[in-house]
Design an enzyme around this catalytic site. Structure first.
Site, PDB file in Angstrom:
ATOM      1  N   LYS A 168       8.468  -5.654   9.238  1.00  0.00           N
ATOM      2  CA  LYS A 168       7.271  -5.931   9.474  1.00  0.00           C
ATOM      3  C   LYS A 168       7.237  -7.236  10.631  1.00  0.00           C
ATOM      4  O   LYS A 168       6.304  -7.301  11.435  1.00  0.00           O
ATOM      5  CB  LYS A 168       6.678  -6.888   8.152  1.00  0.00           C
ATOM      6  N   LYS A 191      16.433  -1.992  11.388  1.00  0.00           N
ATOM      7  CA  LYS A 191      15.666  -1.872  10.571  1.00  0.00           C
ATOM      8  C   LYS A 191      14.047  -1.735  10.840  1.00  0.00           C
ATOM      9  O   LYS A 191      13.723  -2.720  11.780  1.00  0.00           O
ATOM     10  CB  LYS A 191      16.098  -2.674   9.221  1.00  0.00           C
ATOM     11  N   LYS A 222      18.212 -14.002   9.135  1.00  0.00           N
ATOM     12  CA  LYS A 222      16.825 -14.534   9.268  1.00  0.00           C
ATOM     13  C   LYS A 222      16.982 -15.864   9.795  1.00  0.00           C
ATOM     14  O   LYS A 222      15.806 -16.116  10.436  1.00  0.00           O
ATOM     15  CB  LYS A 222      16.207 -14.490   8.075  1.00  0.00           C
TER      16      LYS A 222
HETATM   17  P1  TYM Z   1      10.588  -6.538   1.417  1.00  0.00           P
HETATM   18  O1  TYM Z   1       9.261  -7.293   1.323  1.00  0.00           O
HETATM   19  O2  TYM Z   1      11.387  -7.018   2.906  1.00  0.00           O
HETATM   20  O3  TYM Z   1      10.547  -4.945   1.180  1.00  0.00           O
HETATM   21  C1  TYM Z   1      10.032  -4.557   0.209  1.00  0.00           C
HETATM   22  C2  TYM Z   1      10.989  -3.246  -0.343  1.00  0.00           C
HETATM   23  O4  TYM Z   1      10.751  -2.569   0.980  1.00  0.00           O
HETATM   24  C3  TYM Z   1      12.283  -2.085   1.312  1.00  0.00           C
HETATM   25  N1  TYM Z   1      12.312  -1.950   2.583  1.00  0.00           N
HETATM   26  C4  TYM Z   1      12.806  -1.022   3.231  1.00  0.00           C
HETATM   27  N2  TYM Z   1      13.270   0.043   2.773  1.00  0.00           N
HETATM   28  C5  TYM Z   1      13.458   1.063   3.683  1.00  0.00           C
HETATM   29  N3  TYM Z   1      13.755   0.875   5.074  1.00  0.00           N
HETATM   30  C6  TYM Z   1      13.132  -0.111   5.558  1.00  0.00           C
HETATM   31  N4  TYM Z   1      13.079  -0.293   7.018  1.00  0.00           N
HETATM   32  C7  TYM Z   1      12.660  -1.180   4.732  1.00  0.00           C
HETATM   33  N5  TYM Z   1      12.014  -2.281   4.896  1.00  0.00           N
HETATM   34  C8  TYM Z   1      11.678  -2.822   3.741  1.00  0.00           C
HETATM   35  C9  TYM Z   1      12.916  -3.232   0.743  1.00  0.00           C
HETATM   36  O5  TYM Z   1      14.266  -2.782   0.308  1.00  0.00           O
HETATM   37  C10 TYM Z   1      12.148  -3.511  -0.610  1.00  0.00           C
HETATM   38  O6  TYM Z   1      12.622  -2.897  -1.537  1.00  0.00           O
HETATM   39  N6  TYM Z   1      13.764  -9.565  -1.303  1.00  0.00           N
HETATM   40  C11 TYM Z   1      12.734  -8.730  -1.391  1.00  0.00           C
HETATM   41  C12 TYM Z   1      11.518  -9.114  -2.155  1.00  0.00           C
HETATM   42  C13 TYM Z   1      11.814  -9.275  -3.793  1.00  0.00           C
HETATM   43  C14 TYM Z   1      12.406  -8.595  -4.658  1.00  0.00           C
HETATM   44  C15 TYM Z   1      12.481  -9.037  -6.009  1.00  0.00           C
HETATM   45  C16 TYM Z   1      12.775  -7.080  -4.377  1.00  0.00           C
HETATM   46  C17 TYM Z   1      11.771 -10.279  -4.143  1.00  0.00           C
HETATM   47  N7  TYM Z   1      12.008 -10.366  -5.590  1.00  0.00           N
HETATM   48  C18 TYM Z   1      12.879  -8.716  -6.940  1.00  0.00           C
HETATM   49  C19 TYM Z   1      13.296  -6.542  -5.980  1.00  0.00           C
HETATM   50  C20 TYM Z   1      13.382  -7.404  -7.056  1.00  0.00           C
HETATM   51  C21 TYM Z   1      12.158  -8.299   0.058  1.00  0.00           C
HETATM   52  O7  TYM Z   1      12.041  -9.318   0.845  1.00  0.00           O
HETATM   53  O8  TYM Z   1      11.624  -7.099   0.180  1.00  0.00           O
END
Ligand code: TYM
Length: 345
Positions: A212, A209, A120
């Site tokens: 967004k 991947k 990032k």
């Molecule tokens: P974030 O907002 O990027 O994504 C949310 C969830 O979606 C999953 N995900 C995907 N799974 C499969 N293929 C993809 N292309 C894909 N893009 C996103 C992510 O793996 C995630 O499960 N750091 C985390 C948010 C977070 C979090 C937490 C998660 C903050 N605190 C505590 C678990 C526990 C994040 O940025 O997810």
């Protein structure tokens, strides 16, 4: 199916950022699991992580709207606020206090190894916010603020969860066992990743991947896309000139094809092998048609419910505030114990 830990799940926690629209990767990798797990877990907790979103600049009005959009989408996907606790991170300040305490437990070297920060921040590392660097420790605090046994996520979060476990273990090494050695206060949680859907890739480039932040709208299926948009995106999704693969061998080095097959398998709850058996050796057109129709059938009711739920903003705010109160009732006594163990008054 899930990489489930052996004891039954008492508490699952997961989070999602409110920047941008909920997309198919979020749904298949995370949210679809949340919906299933909420019926199998005593305390399912799901968090809209607005503090995490702020690690890169956000337009304030768009962020506020994004939290409500996402809340509506999550309810539309099947998160039931009677069963689950759903709340925005910034309404429970216990997460930031615990994050500070854990910043003093986590090692700089551990956090420096996080590949997501490297990706990032890219070449612009000097200008990245300190928050973007410290983000994985806030994520650990999100999880450890609750008695979380399992964290349902997509594959990209594995490294952050390993760090969470390391931090929990180091905390107890430094400050003792907590209330009981058998059940530490800060529990190293299991990573719950599905066999299909855990890594949904871009429709334009199977090595990237689905995300967004991809500038190309055609790379992604959003959970708000209308039927025609979904059909068009799938029709234009990249494949290759070879026939439909019959075996894992013939799928090798064909990341775009493997991705579409993976999406279809995840949507239908089937194995990759059974999808290959259905379309083996044929052209791609009938497969793409079937895939587009599965997507339309999955997304259409979610989209319709999202629009209806989003219309009642006051109800969404009430539901989120109630969720935050229920979350805080769990995290507060835990944080008090952490403070005491670390020697604070
Ligand atoms: P974030 O907002 O990027 O994504 C949310 C969830 O979606 C999953 N995900 C995907 N799974 C499969 N293929 C993809 N292309 C894909 N893009 C996103 C992510 O793996 C995630 O499960 N750091 C985390 C948010 C977070 C979090 C937490 C998660 C903050 N605190 C505590 C678990 C526990 C994040 O940025 O997810």
């Amino acid at each position: 199916m899930l990489e489930t830990p052996s004891p039954p799940l008492q508490c699952v926690f997961s989070g999602i950022q409110p920047s941008g629209t909920l997309h198919l990767g979020n749904y298949l990798g995370a949210v679809a699991q949340w919906v299933t797990l909420q019926h199998r877990t005593a305390t399912p907790i799901f968090c809209i992580v607005d503090w995490h979103a702020l690690t890169v600049w956000q337009d304030p009005a768009a962020l506020r709207a994004g939290v409500l959009d996402l809340a509506a989408s999550l309810l539309a996907c099947g998160i039931d606020p009677q069963k689950s606790i759903l709340f925005p991170q910034s309404l429970n300040p216990d997460h930031v206090e615990l994050a500070w305490l854990l910043n003093c437990v986590a090692r700089f070297g551990w956090v420096s190894r996080m590949t997501q920060f490297k990706e990032k921040s890219g070449k612009n590392r000097e200008q990245a916010s300190l928050g973007l660097f410290a983000y994985p420790v806030l994520m650990a605090a999100d999880i450890l603020a609750y008695p979380t046994n399992g964290v349902p996520v997509g594959d990209d979060q594995r490294q952050h969860l390993e760090l969470t476990r390391e931090i929990a273990i180091r905390f107890h090494d430094q400050y003792g066992g907590g209330d009981s050695v058998a059940e530490p206060l800060l529990i190293p949680p299991a990573t719950l990743v599905l066999p299909t859907g855990a890594r949904v890739m871009s429709l334009r480039d199977g090595n990237k991947k689905m995300s967004k932040s991809d500038p190309s709208d055609a790379a992604r299926i959003d959970m708000t896309d209308d039927d025609d948009t979904i059909r068009r995106k799938i029709q234009r999704a990249r494949t290759d000139s070879l026939p439909f693969p019959e075996t894992a061998m013939t799928m090798q080095d064909r990341p775009e094809v493997a991705n579409l097959i993976g999406i279809y398998a995840a949507l239908r709850g089937e194995s990759i092998e059974s999808v290959m058996a259905e379309f083996a050796g044929g052209p791609f057109a009938p497969f793409k048609e079937a895939l587009a129709e599965s997507l339309v059938e999955t997304i259409r009711p979610i989209r319709t419910r999202t629009v209806a739920l989003r219309a009642d903003e006051a109800a969404l705010v009430r539901m989120l505030t109630d969720g935050a109160g229920r979350a805080r009732a769990i995290s507060q006594p835990r944080l008090a114990r952490v403070r005491q163990m670390m020697g604070l008054l």
